[in-house]
Scaffold this active site. Structure first.
Site, PDB file in Angstrom:
ATOM      1  N   ASP A  10      39.256  29.105  59.365  1.00  0.00           N
ATOM      2  CA  ASP A  10      37.901  28.676  59.029  1.00  0.00           C
ATOM      3  C   ASP A  10      36.967  29.158  60.145  1.00  0.00           C
ATOM      4  O   ASP A  10      37.428  29.517  61.244  1.00  0.00           O
ATOM      5  CB  ASP A  10      37.876  27.149  58.913  1.00  0.00           C
ATOM      6  CG  ASP A  10      36.485  26.582  58.796  1.00  0.00           C
ATOM      7  OD1 ASP A  10      35.739  26.999  57.896  1.00  0.00           O
ATOM      8  OD2 ASP A  10      36.138  25.721  59.637  1.00  0.00           O
ATOM      9  N   ILE A  11      35.667  29.147  59.897  1.00  0.00           N
ATOM     10  CA  ILE A  11      34.724  29.598  60.935  1.00  0.00           C
ATOM     11  C   ILE A  11      34.095  28.422  61.683  1.00  0.00           C
ATOM     12  O   ILE A  11      34.387  28.178  62.848  1.00  0.00           O
ATOM     13  CB  ILE A  11      33.624  30.492  60.315  1.00  0.00           C
ATOM     14  CG1 ILE A  11      34.226  31.803  59.802  1.00  0.00           C
ATOM     15  CG2 ILE A  11      32.538  30.805  61.366  1.00  0.00           C
ATOM     16  CD1 ILE A  11      33.227  32.745  59.157  1.00  0.00           C
ATOM     17  N   GLY A  45      33.548  28.857  53.802  1.00  0.00           N
ATOM     18  CA  GLY A  45      32.571  28.591  52.759  1.00  0.00           C
ATOM     19  C   GLY A  45      31.375  29.519  52.853  1.00  0.00           C
ATOM     20  O   GLY A  45      30.552  29.584  51.937  1.00  0.00           O
ATOM     21  N   LYS A 186      39.409  27.441  48.873  1.00  0.00           N
ATOM     22  CA  LYS A 186      40.026  28.359  49.829  1.00  0.00           C
ATOM     23  C   LYS A 186      41.513  28.538  49.519  1.00  0.00           C
ATOM     24  O   LYS A 186      42.061  29.636  49.657  1.00  0.00           O
ATOM     25  CB  LYS A 186      39.861  27.825  51.261  1.00  0.00           C
ATOM     26  CG  LYS A 186      38.437  27.806  51.775  1.00  0.00           C
ATOM     27  CD  LYS A 186      38.398  27.316  53.213  1.00  0.00           C
ATOM     28  CE  LYS A 186      36.976  27.230  53.757  1.00  0.00           C
ATOM     29  NZ  LYS A 186      36.927  26.830  55.163  1.00  0.00           N
TER      30      LYS A 186
END
Length: 259
Positions: A10-11, A45, A186
């Site tokens: 994830d970021i 996202g 995801k």
């Protein structure tokens, strides 16, 4: 060299800290993974255009964007899952009546259906990205959209969930939710990549911290929740590492035996 594994990150709150900065230890750990022959991917996202700089900095060309709706493997588009435009138009009409702005998003850009709304400004600015949606109420015409942002406070989102069953609504900001195709996630995006690569599930890893990571972390065999993750997220992960600011990625990769 160990057999190749695939690691999805994830970021926000995972690769990037609260100030949207990439910790030096994280960058070093990512490049060490690559040197060891592993495939490093992003699962976020965010839209692809929101993290081009990060992909360049980390030399990553495999990613799951829009919570699984736009997937790229080794620089090539592997799978897309666009929103139902007719349902989106109806949702937008309802939102306009309620003074709830909507932002339309494809793989290249994002446009707001109303100009200069303070909720849009506050939400987008929290991402600390260089892109900001300009005004185009008909951006949905003639193109595929993979996600929209509905700017709607927590107490007012139920009406949309009840009336627009083509979509899932995932909150990412106190003023905004992601609007996604029903069932998109995801986890589904990761599944597409894993199927294509034919890598056994025992060698798939994922790191995350947010509510939109829950399905990913509860599905992937080797799941790692960041120390800064919400309790709901930690509860579904196999491992819990330190916070992103406290070298959480490096620590987590050592915890699972990849470094």
């Amino acid at each position: 060299m160990k057999e190749q594994s695939v690691i999805f990150f994830d970021i926000d709150g995972t690769l990037l800290d609260h100030d949207k900065k990439l910790p030096p230890s994280t960058k070093e750990a990512i490049f060490q993974l690559k040197e060891n022959g592993h495939l490093v991917a992003i699962a976020t996202g965010r839209a692809p255009f929101m993290y081009e700089d990060l992909r360049e900095e980390l030399d990553i060309d495999t990613f799951v964007s829009y919570n699984g709706q736009y997937i790229v493997l080794n620089g090539e588009v592997l799978h897309t899952n666009p929103l139902n435009i007719d349902s989106l138009i109806k949702l937008t009409e309802t939102a306009l009546h309620n003074d709830h702005p909507v932002v339309f998003m494809d793989h290249e850009d994002m446009k707001a259906n109303v100009p200069d709304h303070p909720h849009v400004k506050e939400g987008i600015e929290s991402l600390k990205i260089k892109h900001f949606p300009t005004h185009d109420p008909y951006y949905y015409e003639g193109r595929e959209l993979y996600q929209s942002l509905l700017f709607c406070p927590e107490g007012e989102v139920k009406q949309y969930k009840d009336n627009f069953r083509d979509f899932d609504f995932v909150r990412w900001h106190p003023l905004s939710v992601d609007v996604l195709p029903k069932g998109g996630s995801k986890a589904k995006g990761i599944e597409k990549i894993v199927e294509k690569l034919n890598i056994p599930k025992e060698r798939i890893y994922a790191f995350g911290d947010g509510l939109n990571d829950i399905e990913m972390l509860s599905t992937v065999n080797n799941s790692v929740a960041m120390g800064n993750a919400e309790e709901k997220v930690k509860n579904v992960a196999k491992y819990i590492t330190e916070s992103v600011e406290n070298n959480g990625i490096e620590h987590g990769l050592k915890l699972v035996g990849l470094l």
